[in-house]
Every structure is written in C-alpha cells, then in structure tokens.
Design a protein around this motif. Structure first.
Motif, PDB file in Angstrom:
ATOM      1  N   MET A   1     -11.700  12.107   4.203  1.00 52.94           N
ATOM      2  CA  MET A   1     -10.752  12.705   3.271  1.00 52.94           C
ATOM      3  C   MET A   1      -9.957  11.587   2.604  1.00 52.94           C
ATOM      4  SD  MET A   1      -7.972  15.752   4.048  1.00 52.94           S
ATOM      5  CE  MET A   1      -7.351  14.993   5.543  1.00 52.94           C
ATOM      6  N   VAL A   2      -9.980  11.599   1.260  1.00 55.98           N
ATOM      7  CA  VAL A   2      -9.276  10.604   0.460  1.00 55.98           C
ATOM      8  C   VAL A   2      -8.235  11.336  -0.381  1.00 55.98           C
ATOM      9  CG1 VAL A   2      -9.521   8.894  -1.392  1.00 55.98           C
ATOM     10  CG2 VAL A   2     -11.281   9.077   0.385  1.00 55.98           C
ATOM     11  N   PHE A   3      -7.041  10.795  -0.450  1.00 59.42           N
ATOM     12  CA  PHE A   3      -5.954  11.402  -1.219  1.00 59.42           C
ATOM     13  C   PHE A   3      -5.849  10.702  -2.566  1.00 59.42           C
ATOM     14  CE2 PHE A   3      -5.056  11.863   3.253  1.00 59.42           C
ATOM     15  CZ  PHE A   3      -4.848  13.221   3.348  1.00 59.42           C
TER      16      PHE A   3
ATOM     17  N   MET B   1       0.845  -1.177   0.000  1.00 59.77           N
ATOM     18  CA  MET B   1       0.000   0.000   0.000  1.00 59.77           C
ATOM     19  C   MET B   1       0.892   1.243   0.000  1.00 59.77           C
ATOM     20  SD  MET B   1      -3.102   1.008   2.593  1.00 59.77           S
ATOM     21  CE  MET B   1      -3.610  -0.690   2.598  1.00 59.77           C
ATOM     22  N   ASN B   2       0.596   2.164  -0.888  1.00 55.45           N
ATOM     23  CA  ASN B   2       1.379   3.398  -0.976  1.00 55.45           C
ATOM     24  C   ASN B   2       0.964   4.377   0.114  1.00 55.45           C
ATOM     25  OD1 ASN B   2       2.105   2.161  -3.314  1.00 55.45           O
ATOM     26  ND2 ASN B   2       1.541   3.819  -4.666  1.00 55.45           N
ATOM     27  N   ALA B   3       1.925   5.150   0.575  1.00 54.06           N
ATOM     28  CA  ALA B   3       1.637   6.238   1.513  1.00 54.06           C
ATOM     29  C   ALA B   3       2.348   7.478   0.997  1.00 54.06           C
ATOM     30  CB  ALA B   3       2.119   5.890   2.911  1.00 54.06           C
TER      31      ALA B   3
ATOM     32  N   GLN C   1      -9.744  14.691  -1.498  1.00 57.53           N
ATOM     33  CA  GLN C   1     -11.181  14.735  -1.778  1.00 57.53           C
ATOM     34  C   GLN C   1     -11.929  14.626  -0.454  1.00 57.53           C
ATOM     35  OE1 GLN C   1     -11.930  11.499  -4.457  1.00 57.53           O
ATOM     36  NE2 GLN C   1     -10.627  12.349  -6.055  1.00 57.53           N
ATOM     37  N   ILE C   2     -12.879  15.528  -0.245  1.00 63.66           N
ATOM     38  CA  ILE C   2     -13.695  15.524   0.969  1.00 63.66           C
ATOM     39  C   ILE C   2     -15.038  14.912   0.604  1.00 63.66           C
ATOM     40  CG2 ILE C   2     -14.613  16.893   2.872  1.00 63.66           C
ATOM     41  CD1 ILE C   2     -11.500  16.934   2.534  1.00 63.66           C
ATOM     42  N   ARG C   3     -15.368  13.820   1.272  1.00 62.16           N
ATOM     43  CA  ARG C   3     -16.561  13.033   0.934  1.00 62.16           C
ATOM     44  C   ARG C   3     -17.455  12.834   2.153  1.00 62.16           C
ATOM     45  NH1 ARG C   3     -13.705   8.044  -2.335  1.00 62.16           N
ATOM     46  NH2 ARG C   3     -12.639   9.288  -3.919  1.00 62.16           N
ATOM     47  N   PRO C   4     -18.746  12.549   1.899  1.00 58.25           N
ATOM     48  CA  PRO C   4     -19.657  12.281   3.017  1.00 58.25           C
ATOM     49  C   PRO C   4     -19.298  10.980   3.726  1.00 58.25           C
ATOM     50  CG  PRO C   4     -20.869  12.598   0.955  1.00 58.25           C
ATOM     51  CD  PRO C   4     -19.428  12.509   0.611  1.00 58.25           C
ATOM     52  N   ARG C   5     -19.734  10.846   4.955  1.00 62.50           N
ATOM     53  CA  ARG C   5     -19.642   9.580   5.683  1.00 62.50           C
ATOM     54  C   ARG C   5     -20.951   8.833   5.444  1.00 62.50           C
ATOM     55  NH1 ARG C   5     -19.150   9.490  11.177  1.00 62.50           N
ATOM     56  NH2 ARG C   5     -18.257   7.409  10.903  1.00 62.50           N
ATOM     57  N   SER C   6     -20.847   7.602   4.994  1.00 62.59           N
ATOM     58  CA  SER C   6     -22.045   6.844   4.608  1.00 62.59           C
ATOM     59  C   SER C   6     -22.997   6.612   5.772  1.00 62.59           C
ATOM     60  CB  SER C   6     -21.659   5.517   3.959  1.00 62.59           C
ATOM     61  OG  SER C   6     -20.845   4.750   4.829  1.00 62.59           O
TER      62      SER C   6
ATOM     63  N   TYR D   1      -7.443   7.045   9.986  1.00 60.38           N
ATOM     64  CA  TYR D   1      -8.118   5.908   9.369  1.00 60.38           C
ATOM     65  C   TYR D   1      -8.725   5.067  10.482  1.00 60.38           C
ATOM     66  CZ  TYR D   1      -5.468   7.122   5.172  1.00 60.38           C
ATOM     67  OH  TYR D   1      -4.933   7.778   4.102  1.00 60.38           O
ATOM     68  N   MET D   2      -9.982   4.669  10.333  1.00 64.27           N
ATOM     69  CA  MET D   2     -10.664   3.929  11.386  1.00 64.27           C
ATOM     70  C   MET D   2     -10.489   2.418  11.274  1.00 64.27           C
ATOM     71  SD  MET D   2     -11.609   6.392  13.208  1.00 64.27           S
ATOM     72  CE  MET D   2     -12.595   5.564  14.429  1.00 64.27           C
ATOM     73  N   THR D   3     -10.090   1.930  10.094  1.00 65.50           N
ATOM     74  CA  THR D   3      -9.808   0.503   9.929  1.00 65.50           C
ATOM     75  C   THR D   3      -8.549   0.351   9.090  1.00 65.50           C
ATOM     76  OG1 THR D   3     -11.116   0.234   7.906  1.00 65.50           O
ATOM     77  CG2 THR D   3     -12.280  -0.078  10.003  1.00 65.50           C
ATOM     78  N   ALA D   4      -7.995  -0.825   9.087  1.00 65.45           N
ATOM     79  CA  ALA D   4      -6.726  -1.087   8.395  1.00 65.45           C
ATOM     80  C   ALA D   4      -6.816  -0.875   6.891  1.00 65.45           C
ATOM     81  CB  ALA D   4      -6.262  -2.508   8.696  1.00 65.45           C
ATOM     82  N   HIS D   5      -7.982  -1.069   6.293  1.00 68.24           N
ATOM     83  CA  HIS D   5      -8.107  -0.967   4.843  1.00 68.24           C
ATOM     84  C   HIS D   5      -8.998   0.194   4.399  1.00 68.24           C
ATOM     85  CE1 HIS D   5      -5.892  -4.662   4.326  1.00 68.24           C
ATOM     86  NE2 HIS D   5      -6.636  -5.190   5.279  1.00 68.24           N
ATOM     87  N   ALA D   6      -9.245   1.127   5.288  1.00 70.14           N
ATOM     88  CA  ALA D   6     -10.074   2.290   4.949  1.00 70.14           C
ATOM     89  C   ALA D   6      -9.356   3.169   3.931  1.00 70.14           C
ATOM     90  CB  ALA D   6     -10.392   3.100   6.200  1.00 70.14           C
ATOM     91  N   ALA D   7     -10.078   3.629   2.924  1.00 69.85           N
ATOM     92  CA  ALA D   7      -9.519   4.538   1.915  1.00 69.85           C
ATOM     93  C   ALA D   7      -9.542   5.978   2.411  1.00 69.85           C
ATOM     94  CB  ALA D   7     -10.311   4.437   0.615  1.00 69.85           C
TER      95      ALA D   7
END
Length: 149
Positions: free
Chosen positions: A118-120, A1-3, A65-70, A22-28
C-alpha cells in the motif's frame, strides 16, 4: 521524508492480525497481510478477494494505492487484478485485495502472509473545460506504440 497521519482500525482485533508496515527504511509501500481463518489455495488462473483485516481513514486529498508485491509476481505469478487498486479518503470499510494466480502451480495464502503493498499519494481533482479544439502538440494523436516497439 514526509509522513501523513492515517488512522487504522483492526476489523477483527481478537485475531492478533499484523498491521501494515514498511519492511525497509526507504520502502515506498507498506506490506499488507492476509487476514484468514484458514489457508486459501489459489489455483492457476483463479482470482479471489483476500481480506486484510484493516480499515483506514485517510486525510482529505490523499489516496492509498494497492499494488502487487514484485517477489510474488516474479516467483509465483501472483498479481492483482485491478492494479493499482485505489482506496479513497472517504472509504471506511475493510480493505480487500483482488489477487490472481497467473502462475502454473497452485499458490497457498496463509494468515498474516504479505500479499500486496500500500502506497499513499496525494491527488488532484480535475475541472473540465469543454472546447471545440485542443491545442497542437508534437505527439498529436499518436498512441499505442506509435514511437516503435
């Protein structure tokens, strides 16, 4: 995974505000929290700018990118007006989130409440080449539901 390396600044460090995480290990997406002096009540149909208490410095060629929380969208009708919002690499001001209440009940936002994510992402810039005609494609000019419902 890139950082990627992103510099972050607390706008009001004396408040002990939560940084995005990030709230989980695989959260985008990293959750963004509200940075408020007092609770904010968002009435149905109302929108407001919620401060996050942070500013960032992105590497060249990236956006945030700023996105809604589902969960907020499903349970309360809370979304973002300009979704996704874009934070450009040259912006250095506080990140604000334009939140709207599409629900039927008032929604209370408290200090440090998770309000968005927030997604990069890397991006490309376009260089236009003006032409008299465009190439043919199977789709052609069909749009807005041309393939059915």
């Amino acid at each position: 995974m890139n950082a990627i390396n992103v510099k972050i600044k607390r706008v009001r460090p004396e408040k002990g505000h939560s940084l995005p995480r990030y709230m989980t290990a695989h959260a985008a997406g990293m959750d963004l929290c509200a940075d408020l002096d007092q609770e904010l009540v968002l009435e149905p149909g109302e929108r407001t700018l919620v401060p996050t208490g942070i500013a960032i410095e992105l590497p060249e060629g990236y956006e945030a990118q700023i996105r809604p929380r589902s969960g907020l969208a499903l349970k309360h009708g809370i979304s973002l007006v300009n979704s996704p919002g874009t934070i450009d690499a040259d912006y250095r001001g506080e990140i604000g989130v334009i939140v709207i209440n599409h629900g039927t009940e008032p929604f209370v936002i408290g200090h440090n409440e998770r309000i968005a994510q927030m997604v990069f992402a890397p991006f490309s810039r376009a260089a236009f080449e003006e032409v008299a005609e465009l190439g043919e494609s199977e789709r052609g000019t069909g749009g807005f539901g041309h393939t059915g419902r």
